[in-house]
Design an enzyme around this catalytic site. Structure first.
Site, short mmCIF file in Angstrom:
data_model
loop_
_atom_site.label_atom_id
_atom_site.label_comp_id
_atom_site.label_asym_id
_atom_site.label_seq_id
_atom_site.Cartn_x
_atom_site.Cartn_y
_atom_site.Cartn_z
N GLY A 94 -0.81 -0.97 -2.39
CA GLY A 94 -1.34 -2.14 -1.70
C GLY A 94 -0.37 -2.64 -0.65
N LYS A 157 -5.07 5.25 -3.55
CA LYS A 157 -5.87 6.05 -4.47
C LYS A 157 -5.67 7.56 -4.30
CE LYS A 157 -9.85 5.83 -1.32
NZ LYS A 157 -11.27 5.46 -1.18
N ASP A 158 -4.64 7.95 -3.56
CA ASP A 158 -4.44 9.38 -3.29
C ASP A 158 -3.23 9.91 -4.05
OD1 ASP A 158 -6.53 9.92 -1.21
OD2 ASP A 158 -5.46 8.30 -0.21
N GLY A 198 5.01 1.12 -4.66
CA GLY A 198 5.22 0.54 -5.98
C GLY A 198 5.23 1.58 -7.08
N ASP A 199 4.79 1.17 -8.25
CA ASP A 199 4.89 2.01 -9.43
C ASP A 199 4.19 3.36 -9.26
OD1 ASP A 199 5.63 2.50 -12.14
OD2 ASP A 199 3.60 2.05 -12.76
N THR A 221 6.49 -3.94 -4.18
CA THR A 221 5.36 -4.46 -4.93
C THR A 221 5.57 -5.95 -5.18
OG1 THR A 221 4.23 -4.47 -7.08
CG2 THR A 221 6.47 -3.67 -7.06
N ASP A 223 4.46 -7.37 -7.71
CA ASP A 223 4.56 -7.54 -9.16
C ASP A 223 6.00 -7.49 -9.66
OD1 ASP A 223 1.81 -7.52 -9.06
OD2 ASP A 223 1.65 -5.40 -9.57
N ARG A 258 -7.44 -33.68 -15.07
CA ARG A 258 -7.94 -32.39 -15.53
C ARG A 258 -6.78 -31.45 -15.90
NH1 ARG A 258 -12.36 -30.98 -10.77
NH2 ARG A 258 -13.92 -32.58 -11.29
#
Length: 300
Positions: A94, A157-158, A198-199, A221, A223, A258
């Site tokens: 990403g 996705k590759d 990333g990973d 990444t 993350d 709230r």
């Protein structure tokens, strides 16, 4: 030992100590350690020989380690750098903040410091497989430092070691096409590949390295979940976005009495939730690494 004329260099301070030893009551003791720095007067220091011997042994061990291990490694790296004339670079996974900055840094460093050519593969490993590339220069990477995304485009996705394709019947099949990518690198005379990802992207980079490709992995990444990396670029920017969001929902929560629940990204890694929650003063932080009881949360 006795009447030693050895000099021991003391790293970092520029000192050279001369040890003079003598026997006294059956024990060898150093009687003087002379400081030969031009701006200092000679200083006599009495010390136990055992301690000095330990120091000498440590220095000898360090010297042996340098000569047998570290120096050959450095020489090998220098030799490898002389052999590297053209490098490839790709961005996978990403998109996140900082991708273009890394592409620019890799390009300028390779050209200006090492005199290498730089080839950028478009759309990550898909470009490496399809041989879709562009030459990166100081000119076409100028002005991209503050741009979001990546000029090389991304693909998440590759996986060339388990590449998805449709057969003649339209069914999705998988096969290993990594050898095609390696042959493309050889045809382009690329000596090393810089993989920014990333990973998942770096897992494939590891697999290419196991097949003999020289690879440098750059952890990317939001993350922050890449092993052996203290921090990944993209994480701090994402954390800033979360902190701003927490500030905004807190205002609404206060105004309407709230309870607000803010879900953040990170998949199975809780760094964004943890640091975002701490920075924003969250009352409860739920992390994927730590089991929690919904009933206890309700009680709070």
């Amino acid at each position: 030992a006795g009447n030693s004329k050895d000099f021991i260099p003391y790293a970092g301070l520029g000192l050279r100590y001369k040890i003079a030893a003598s026997k006294k009551r059956g024990h060898i003791k150093t009687t003087a350690i002379m400081d030969h720095r031009p701006d200092r007067t000679d200083v006599a220091v009495v010390a136990q020989t055992e301690k000095m011997n330990d120091l000498v042994a440590k220095v000898d061990n360090m010297t042996d380690m340098l000569n047998s291990t570290i120096i050959p490694k450095i020489e090998e790296l220098e030799k490898n750098m002389l052999e590297i004339k053209r490098i490839g670079v790709l961005t996978g996974g990403g998109d996140c903040s900082g991708l273009n900055a890394v592409v620019r840094a890799v390009t300028l460093t390779a050209i200006n410091k090492y005199g290498c050519e730089v080839i950028g593969f478009k759309k990550g490993y898909a470009g490496l497989y399809a041989n879709n590339y562009v030459q990166l220069t100081a000119e076409n990477t100028a002005g991209i430092l503050n741009l979001g995304g990546t000029i090389l485009k991304n693909s998440n996705k590759d996986n060339l070691f388990n590449y998805a394709y449709r057969d003649e019947n339209g069914n999705i099949q998988h096969k290993d096409v990594s050898d095609v990518a390696i042959q493309n690198l050889k045809d382009l005379q690329i000596d090393a590949l810089v993989v920014i990802g990333g990973d998942g992207t770096l897992t494939s980079a590891r697999d290419f390295a196991r097949k003999g490709v020289r690879v440098i992995g750059v952890p990317k990444t939001i993350d922050n979940d890449v092993s052996y990396a203290d921090i990944t670029f993209g994480f701090t920017t994402a954390l800033g976005v979360i902190c701003n969001a927490v500030d905004r929902v807190r205002t609404t929560a206060f105004s309407h009495d709230r309870v607000q629940i803010l879900e953040v990204m990170g998949r199975n890694c809780g760094w964004l939730a943890l640091e975002g929650g701490l920075s924003g003063g969250a009352d409860i932080i739920l992390l994927p690494e730590i089991p929690y009881d919904v009933e206890k949360i309700v009680e709070v």
